[in-house]
Design an enzyme around this catalytic site. Structure first.
Site, PDB file in Angstrom:
ATOM      1  N   HIS A  37      -3.531  -5.623   1.178  1.00  0.00           N
ATOM      2  CA  HIS A  37      -2.836  -5.813   2.462  1.00  0.00           C
ATOM      3  C   HIS A  37      -2.796  -7.285   2.872  1.00  0.00           C
ATOM      4  CE1 HIS A  37      -2.454  -1.576   3.852  1.00  0.00           C
ATOM      5  NE2 HIS A  37      -3.504  -1.390   3.067  1.00  0.00           N
ATOM      6  N   GLU A  84      -1.001  -8.572   5.192  1.00  0.00           N
ATOM      7  CA  GLU A  84      -0.857  -8.661   6.655  1.00  0.00           C
ATOM      8  C   GLU A  84      -2.203  -8.513   7.351  1.00  0.00           C
ATOM      9  OE1 GLU A  84      -0.449  -6.015   4.946  1.00  0.00           O
ATOM     10  OE2 GLU A  84      -1.219  -4.317   6.093  1.00  0.00           O
ATOM     11  N   CYS A 109       0.824  -1.200   0.000  1.00  0.00           N
ATOM     12  CA  CYS A 109       0.000   0.000   0.000  1.00  0.00           C
ATOM     13  C   CYS A 109       0.863   1.255   0.000  1.00  0.00           C
ATOM     14  CB  CYS A 109      -0.988  -0.037   1.172  1.00  0.00           C
ATOM     15  SG  CYS A 109      -2.312   1.175   1.016  1.00  0.00           S
TER      16      CYS A 109
END
Lengths: 279, 1019
Positions: A235, A237, A108
């Protein structure tokens, strides 16, 4: 600060050290550290200023993570000032790090920083040329939604054995833009890693909401020619646990999901920790 | 000469911001624009040579792939050009960051006064069918004033590009000069000075109060005067060189005594009288009676309650190693004047509360609630900002404040009603988490000690943020000084947040609190109560520019600041750590045990106030509260028969603004950052149906979670605020139960927003009724909390939700907001993998309704559809419903239910439709099986429309597999639980009447179309 290493004694821990860059409005540091920790690495949150001052050294790490957030509030373009600051203060160290075989992920805001640094697409390693950009979403606003992604054949060290994956996007400036020649060169060099797709895995072809930002060629993530430097808007994570997925409660009732299980996003981290640990 | 750098997207790239302006110009004003291109402008007021400026342009401020830029006017083709910039002194984060980037690039600091300013240019092309130039010029003015800029914080210029004086006065664009150079520099040609102010009489004091906008309550005047006349006070002041009161002191006292800071209303004496029954009661402090005492009693019995009623946020136990913190705030008055600035300041501000709780907690999530006028309002009143624009600004403020803080915005709601035209409501709630111990000490405990340094860190003080709390303790009029309008800066605060969490973990913080309402005066003054005094050198407080008076430094609410008590031995480490994090931290004084707040400037005392004076000596506020029951006020049930076209009726209900999809708001809020999202704010197959509550895992390596939800039902206040409150609490609790919350661990946050309750024959003739509504609301709060075992972990009141709006004939109308309680609930979730969501999941599952439906439509969405209020407001028996909640929680824990959904506003009809839309499955429901009740018990018979749209409390819709039905019914044996239908694979909602004929038969697509009609096209 930062330098509190994750000290979990999980089995399968490797000695791969990951630097998670923090500070100045970056904000995905804890979950990115956690994702690398799940993947068996030793992750350390390091403030940008500690890297610049020499208190922490890039040479002590195998993987460097540029995380999500709003570095310098994203004023003057997402990732722009972070990139300028790093090129200015740490250009040589970064060049040496990637030349020495280090791995880099930009997620990002981190992806935005990598393209502004010129580490991606990195046709000439370490040249710091800006050749692609991530600009304002076509919808004109920040969007948080889950997307379907399909992985293309690429040398990317993070996406081995991944064909399709769902991940969230959360950005206002994620539209991938490059000249037709650059797009061609990216495709020819197999540097396009992830593309936005429809639920059945077919190309999004620019259509909302499957392609959430109007990215050219549905591009969601690219790597450098070596596959060691990888940037993506979604994302991984944030898919660290089965319950992160928007459909998980349905999957559970229908018996198609393991609960309390690791999220699929962790695969990307496991992949790179495995190759970094073996190299 | 300052340089002006213009930066724009390359011509071949889509300009999304320009396109949004074209869309809004058409939607909002009916102006047809062909296109708009935008450019960022950086005005560089720097003494740098041209070749360095050129390097800055190419190496920092221009993206070679996407942008073009120039120090000459860019001038893309346009018919009109509008420039919008900030007024001097308004927070300009982009300008500040440009300066920071330039300093870093140069490798040395820029001289003070050399500054960058960010602004915007819009290049507008009209559509072919153009109006005359004069009319277009007015249209451009309207675009600037009502869409692009707010005259409180912005300035703007408009140029026409085409020559010809078609009656338009606006200047012609000169392509060579462009917009020229505009530098909004703050220049205060003023030497700071402390004034002594004689207050020879109470009248004189009140005159001063009016002149200085202190908003002192007349009843406080004698106490203030007598303080200064006391011999021992005069003696003590003489010893520090003071005689008459100073301006610093009077401003300080006014801040501390404001209703906002002191909650004078809630601590007041209420003489309550029921005009119908003759019943009388005297309540001495609603806060003590209805909030503090019940909460203490409940906290005694709940070992998870760690700290309540004193700190910036309440504290609960998350697990053995962590506490969570929670608080809620409103930011109504500033948002009403400058929606974006008010809202971003509100959300960033409430995030300082958990950060300033205990020794500091890390933010984990936020929620929002907005009450504004109808988005399509076109009535005769003229609010300062049209509700549509106001809502846009508020949404964007919370978006930027929340997203840039790195804190997920996980839940929220919007309520549209004409009563909020006077003043809008902006609720913001924040949760944080902290280790339960820091260096062996409980993290929730803190105190200042004599000798500790007073450190302020974060932002600097400026003229912005003067008189915020006193202004919010008043009614909106155009004379309120706009100085209190601010623009929050999440960037500065995020850096400070990260730094403070590290400092906390190193044990460098003894005490921390946020600098919010009242600025330093409140933060330092309140923290000094622990040590017993404080001494501050005001000249050491970092300022944005010179020329601020001492009183301004002390009370300015300039944002993004915290006050920390640091042990002198740790101070060096603290300041060095701050520097590594690029956070400004400054020692401004010392805590003492003197009993005084002692302020100095350049070594000279400018204020000396006894600490205990501000806590005592003031008369209690008193209110007459007279309750006229709804029937005596003329409210009766409307005479409307059941509709014959139930399909059309349900579709109309789904398209009601307070029911319809508001996906566009939540979609722009990052609700997943920090990686712990379990139940998202929008769920279902299309991921667009609002969930009952949000659940998150704040500690990533733990499977424990927190469930959060809120509720707000102001229309019931038209009938009775007691019912409004009871239903609202029931709904909020039911929401967290629906996802898997633990009924034994439910904490509440009460956020009251009320119109003025002081009776005034001329200005507030129904003041006594409003006061009685407040009393009744508080009593309902008390009984619901006691019945359900809910401690009030935190709460806040905002008491002046009124506005004086201009009408069509130059007259002004007092518009009072509905008495409104937003109730927020947090609950523990022992194992997040047991959570459930509301969409049916499997065809063939049984559909149950829990809880009886009654003839309770007063204040409902259904009556509102018909323009009626009625009087049959829903009532709640909190003991009874809570027993059922416990049984539902047990069913969820045992894993036998597939979906759980509460029935809220709109009733069974609307909530069945939401379940169908969320699932891509169908529901087939028999109306006759829905359990009904009247005052005598279950088994009454209700008419079809009443069954479908009554808003009775305490009800759920639950689906589960037939194999679990027996187990489920056993768990529910003491409660009303009836199977009313089944889940089908048909993608349709079918509701059958007594004969089995479909009364409603609608496909998912039709439901969705109706539900998305009002706002579905918004981004």
């Amino acid at each position: 600060m930062a330098a509190e290493a994750a000290t979990s004694d999980q089995p399968g821990r490797t000695d791969v050290r990951v630097l998670v860059l923090t500070g100045y409005g970056l904000n995905c540091d804890y979950e990115t550290e956690y994702a690398f920790r799940l993947a068996g690495a030793t992750a350390v949150r390091v403030h940008i200023n500690d890297l610049i001052s020499g208190r922490e050294r890039l040479t002590d790490y195998r993987i460097m993570a540029f995380i999500g957030g709003f570095a310098w509030a994203d004023d003057h373009g997402a990732g722009v000032i972070l990139a300028t600051k790093l090129r200015h203060h740490l250009g040589e160290e970064l060049r040496a790090f990637v030349r020495a075989g280090g791995y880099v992920i930009g997620i990002c805001n981190g992806f935005q920083a990598l393209v502004n640094l010129g580490l991606l697409p990195g046709f000439e390693m370490g040249s710091f040329e800006r050749e692609v950009a991530l600009t304002y979403n076509d919808c004109g606003n920040f969007r948080n939604q889950w997307v379907h992604l399909r992985a293309l054949g690429s040398p990317c060290a993070f996406t081995r054995d991944i064909e399709r994956i769902d991940l969230p996007v959360r950005h206002a400036e994620g539209k991938f833009v490059a000249s037709p020649e650059t797009l061609e060169r990216l495709a020819a060099g197999k540097q396009i890693v992830l593309k936005y797709a429809k639920p059945d895995g077919t190309p999004a072809k620019g259509a909302m909401p499957w392609n959430p930002n109007g990215s050219l060629e549905d591009i969601a993530g690219i790597c450098d020619p070596t596959g060691r430097i990888f940037g993506l808007m979604p994302h991984p994570e944030a898919f660290n646990h089965a319950t992160n997925h928007p459909d998980w409660t349905r999957h559970r009732v229908l018996g198609s999901a393991r609960m309390n299980a690791e999220g699929e996003g962790i695969k990307l981290f496991r992949n790179v920790v495995a190759v970094a640990g073996s190299g | 000469m300052p340089a002006r750098l213009e930066i724009a997207l390359r011509e071949d790239l889509f300009d999304a911001e320009g396109a949004a302006l074209v869309r809004k110009a058409a939607d909002y004003f009916g102006y047809r624009l062909a296109s708009t291109r935008t450019a960022r402008v950086l005005t560089l007021d720097l003494g740098l040579p041209a070749e360095i400026l050129e390097k800055l342009r190419t190496e920092i401020f221009t993206n070679p792939v996407t942008e073009v830029s120039s120090f000459e006017p860019l001038g893309p083709p346009a018919d009109w050009i509008i420039w919008v910039g900030l007024l001097p002194g308004v927070k300009d984060t982009a300008g500040e960051i440009a300066r920071e980037a330039i300093e870093d690039f140069l490798g040395h600091p820029l001289p003070p006064g050399e500054t960058c300013y960010a602004s915007k240019l819009y290049f507008i092309r009209e559509a072919e069918t153009r109006l005359s130039a004069g009319v277009s010029g007015e249209a451009m003015e309207r675009l600037a004033r009502e869409l692009l800029a707010n005259d409180l914080i912005h300035q703007w210029r408009i140029w026409r590009v085409k020559p010809g004086g078609n009656g338009d006065e606006r200047p012609q664009w000169n392509p060579a000069e462009g917009m020229g150079v505009i530098t909004p520099k703050v220049v205060l040609a003023h030497t700071p000075q402390v004034s002594e102010i004689p207050i020879g009489s109470e009248e004189e004091l009140l005159r001063i109060s009016a002149e200085r906008h202190l908003f002192l309550d007349p009843r406080d005047a004698p106490a203030i005067r007598s303080y200064y006349l006391r011999p021992e006070v005069r003696h003590a002041r003489g010893k520090v060189g003071l005689d008459l009161p100073t301006d610093v002191e009077l401003e300080y006292i006014a801040q501390a005594r404001s209703d906002h800071c002191n909650h004078n209303t809630f601590r007041g004496l209420f003489r309550y009288r029921d005009l119908s029954s003759g019943e009388r009661a005297v309540i001495d402090s609603l806060f003590q009676t209805c909030i503090s005492q019940p909460t203490r009693a409940i906290a005694e019995k709940k070992d998870w309650v760690i700290s309540v009623l004193w700190d910036n946020a309440g504290v609960g136990r998350f697990d053995d190693k962590h506490f969570y913190t929670i608080t809620g705030e409103t930011h109504n008055s500033p948002s009403n004047m400058e929606a974006y600035g008010g809202a971003i300041t509100g959300i960033v501000g409430v995030y300082r509360d958990p950060l300033g709780t205990g020794k500091g907690s890390k933010l984990i999530c936020g929620t929002y609630g907005y009450c504004v006028g109808p988005r399509d309002y076109d009535g005769p009143l003229q609010p300062r900002l049209h509700p549509r624009r106001l809502l846009d600004g508020v949404i964007e403020g919370v978006r930027d404040g929340g997203n840039k803080s790195g804190v997920p915005t996980v839940f929220g709601g919007v309520f549209l009603d004409e009563s909020y035209l006077g003043k809008c409501l902006v609720y913001v709630t924040a949760l944080g988490i902290m280790p339960s111990e820091i260096e062996g000490e409980r993290s929730d405990r803190k105190r200042t000690n004599p000798g500790d340094f007073v450190v302020v860190c974060g932002g600097r003080v400026g003229k912005d943020g003067i008189h915020g709390v006193t202004a919010s303790s008043s009614i909106y009029t155009e004379n309120i000084p706009a100085g209190h309008v601010q623009i929050g800066d999440p960037y500065t605060q995020k850096k400070m947040h990260d730094f403070l969490i590290v400092a906390r973990d190193r044990g460098l913080i003894r005490f921390i609190t946020d600098c919010g309402g009242g600025g330093l005066s409140s933060a330092v003054g309140e923290s000094a109560r622990f040590s017993g005094g404080v001494e501050v050198d005001l000249d050491r407080v970092p300022r944005k520019y010179d020329g601020l008076d001492q009183w301004e430094i002390w009370i300015s609410e300039s944002q993004e600041r915290m006050v920390i008590a640091v042990d002198p031995d740790d101070c060096d480490a603290f300041l060095k750590l701050a520097e590594r994090h690029a956070v400004e931290a400054t020692v401004i004084g010392r805590y003492t045990a003197s009993g005084y707040v002692h302020l100095k400037y350049a070594g000279k005392t400018c204020a000396y106030i006894a600490l205990d004076f501000l806590e005592s000596d003031f008369p209690q506020w008193e209110f007459d509260a007279e309750w006229t029951p709804p029937v005596q006020r003329g409210l009766t049930e409307p005479v409307i028969s059941a509709p014959s076209d139930h399909d059309a009726c349900l579709l109309a209900m789904l398209g009601r603004p307070n029911i319809a999809s508001k996906e566009w708001i939540q979609r722009q809020y990052d609700h997943e950052v920090q990686g712990g999202s379990v139940i998202k704010p929008m769920i279902g197959a299309e991921r667009d149906i609002p969930s009952d509550a949000a659940v998150l895992r704040p500690v990533l390596d733990s499977d424990r979670g927190l469930a959060v939800a809120q509720a707000l039902n102001p229309t019931y206040s038209r009938i009775d605020a007691h019912a409004m409150t009871a239903v609202t609490i029931d709904e909020a609790v039911r929401r967290v139960i629906a996802v898997g919350g633990d009924p034994a661990h439910i904490g509440g946050i009460d956020n009251f927003c009320w119109p003025e309750i002081r009776f005034d024959e001329e200005r507030n003739p129904d003041g006594k009724l409003k006061a009685a509504q407040l009393v009744r609301s508080c009593l309902a709060l008390k009984s619901s909390c006691l019945a359900m075992g809910i401690p009030l972990l935190s709460g806040k009141d905002s008491m002046y939700v009124d506005g004086d709006l201009a009408g069509p004939f130059g007259e002004r109308h007092r518009i009072s907001g509905l008495p409104t309680l937003q109730f927020t609930v947090v609950s523990a979730v022992p194992d997040v993998s047991r959570c459930v969501t509301m969409e049916p999941k499997r065809p063939g599952d049984c559909l149950y309704i829990l809880g009886a439906t009654r003839h309770e439509l007063g204040g409902s969405e259904y009556y509102d559809l018909h323009g009626e209020t009625g009087d049959s407001v829903p009532t709640v028996n909190p003991h009874e419903v809570f027993g059922m909640f416990t049984a539902v929680a047990e069913a969820i824990r045992s894993g036998i239910v597939a979906s759980v959904h509460g029935i809220y506003r709109g009733g069974i009809g609307v909530h069945l439709a939401l379940m169908v839309m969320a699932s891509r499955l169908g529901l087939d429901v028999e109306l006759a099986r829905i359990p009904c009740a009247d005052d005598n018990g279950v088994d009454a018979v209700l008419r079809s429309d009443r069954l479908l749209y009554a808003e009775s409390a305490g009800r759920f819709l639950i689906t589960l597999s037939a194999e679990h039905a027996e187990h489920f019914e056993t768990l529910m044996r003491k409660h009303v639980a009836v199977q009313v239908g089944t889940v089908t694979d048909s993608d349709r909602l079918i509701v059958r009447d007594l004969d089995g004929k479909p009364l409603i038969d609608l496909g998912c697509a039709a439901l969705r179309k109706a539900w998305k009609r009002p706002f579905g096209a918004l981004v």
